[in-house]
Scaffold this active site. Sequence first.
Site, PDB file in Angstrom:
ATOM      1  N   ASP A  84      66.760   2.463  58.607  1.00  0.00           N
ATOM      2  CA  ASP A  84      68.093   2.704  57.832  1.00  0.00           C
ATOM      3  C   ASP A  84      68.173   3.874  57.579  1.00  0.00           C
ATOM      4  O   ASP A  84      67.573   4.756  57.522  1.00  0.00           O
ATOM      5  CB  ASP A  84      67.264   1.167  57.406  1.00  0.00           C
ATOM      6  CG  ASP A  84      68.962   0.626  56.641  1.00  0.00           C
ATOM      7  OD1 ASP A  84      70.097   0.842  57.377  1.00  0.00           O
ATOM      8  OD2 ASP A  84      68.750  -0.051  56.041  1.00  0.00           O
ATOM      9  N   HIS A  93      76.698  -2.409  50.159  1.00  0.00           N
ATOM     10  CA  HIS A  93      75.497  -2.845  50.022  1.00  0.00           C
ATOM     11  C   HIS A  93      75.010  -3.420  48.041  1.00  0.00           C
ATOM     12  O   HIS A  93      76.229  -3.450  47.327  1.00  0.00           O
ATOM     13  CB  HIS A  93      74.903  -1.451  49.427  1.00  0.00           C
ATOM     14  CG  HIS A  93      74.789  -1.047  50.532  1.00  0.00           C
ATOM     15  ND1 HIS A  93      74.954   0.255  51.254  1.00  0.00           N
ATOM     16  CD2 HIS A  93      74.890  -1.258  51.803  1.00  0.00           C
ATOM     17  CE1 HIS A  93      75.226   0.523  52.375  1.00  0.00           C
ATOM     18  NE2 HIS A  93      74.622  -0.301  52.949  1.00  0.00           N
ATOM     19  N   HIS A 137      76.569  -4.140  57.705  1.00  0.00           N
ATOM     20  CA  HIS A 137      75.754  -3.781  56.453  1.00  0.00           C
ATOM     21  C   HIS A 137      76.162  -4.804  55.357  1.00  0.00           C
ATOM     22  O   HIS A 137      77.442  -5.714  55.368  1.00  0.00           O
ATOM     23  CB  HIS A 137      75.846  -2.633  55.814  1.00  0.00           C
ATOM     24  CG  HIS A 137      75.215  -1.698  57.138  1.00  0.00           C
ATOM     25  ND1 HIS A 137      74.360  -0.181  56.807  1.00  0.00           N
ATOM     26  CD2 HIS A 137      75.731  -1.182  58.691  1.00  0.00           C
ATOM     27  CE1 HIS A 137      73.841   0.113  58.084  1.00  0.00           C
ATOM     28  NE2 HIS A 137      74.943  -0.548  58.747  1.00  0.00           N
ATOM     29  N   GLY A 138      75.543  -4.377  54.809  1.00  0.00           N
ATOM     30  CA  GLY A 138      75.489  -5.391  53.275  1.00  0.00           C
ATOM     31  C   GLY A 138      75.790  -6.761  53.518  1.00  0.00           C
ATOM     32  O   GLY A 138      76.830  -7.782  52.747  1.00  0.00           O
TER      33      GLY A 138
END
Length: 287
Positions: free
Chosen positions: A82, A181, A209-210
């Site tokens: 990541d 995030h 993402h998140g």
Amino acid sequence: MPLISMRPMLKEAQAGRYGVAAYNMIDYNSARSIIEGAAELKAPVIVQVSVKTVRHWGYAPIASWVGMLAASVDIPVALHLDHCSDSDVIKRCIDAGWTSVMFDGSALPFEQNLARSLDIYRLTEAAGIGLEAEMGAIGGTEDDKFVAEDKALLADLADCVAFCKEMPRLAVFAPAIGTAHGFYKGEPKIAYDLLRDITARIDIPIALHGGTGLAQEQFDRCIAGGCAKVNISTMHKRCYIDGFADLKVEKPKLGEPLPFIVSQYEAMKRDVMAMVRAFGSAGKAGA
Ligand SMILES: [Zn+2]
């Protein structure tokens, strides 16, 4: 099955309009919950590792745990690094057997992000593994990087097009589209229009993402809009800690460690299975 590259896995997901769960593993027990949870639902899965986790356990132990677990199930599993901006860490992961990596040059000006992403792209193409690259600034905390809400920048469409044109075999592209995030404090403002414009012009699967804390409707819209990889880290950490802590509260005198490990495993696996279903990837392994 042996570990596979993320690229074919995500190409299939993009074509089939479902999302592959990408979980940030913490230790062997967590990697096992991710892989066995996905295997129980016959779903492809991505085990991803934060840089601080790689530094904590070491390259060979992680590659060996995940490789062993993948070999014991018959679903496609990718081992992914990541957010990473350090080329040395990326090279060591490639050497240790990772099947994909993310280069995160999102803090750099466009030209530098492109130049450094291209360097890594050549490495991953030579190694036959997948690459994820990022554009714009995703808000929240990831490893030691914190992007304040007012500093989070949506990706610029023209930049995204120019960037991806140079890397046609990118496994997955991560433009900042308003997700963040960590746990969301308010309602996330997802730029669905931007996502639609990007996927209309770029034929590369998109990474979301998140993912922790998004609602089913938000997952559905993002996946329909071209997101083929959905990242979950924060909720996995919560399950890891609560799986242990809840049992301690329930049975304060329990002195055996294994029931705690099992309790963590079950809490993490329940969440993995719920997300695999939410992203529509159940039954997609080998489809
Ligand atoms: Zn991320």
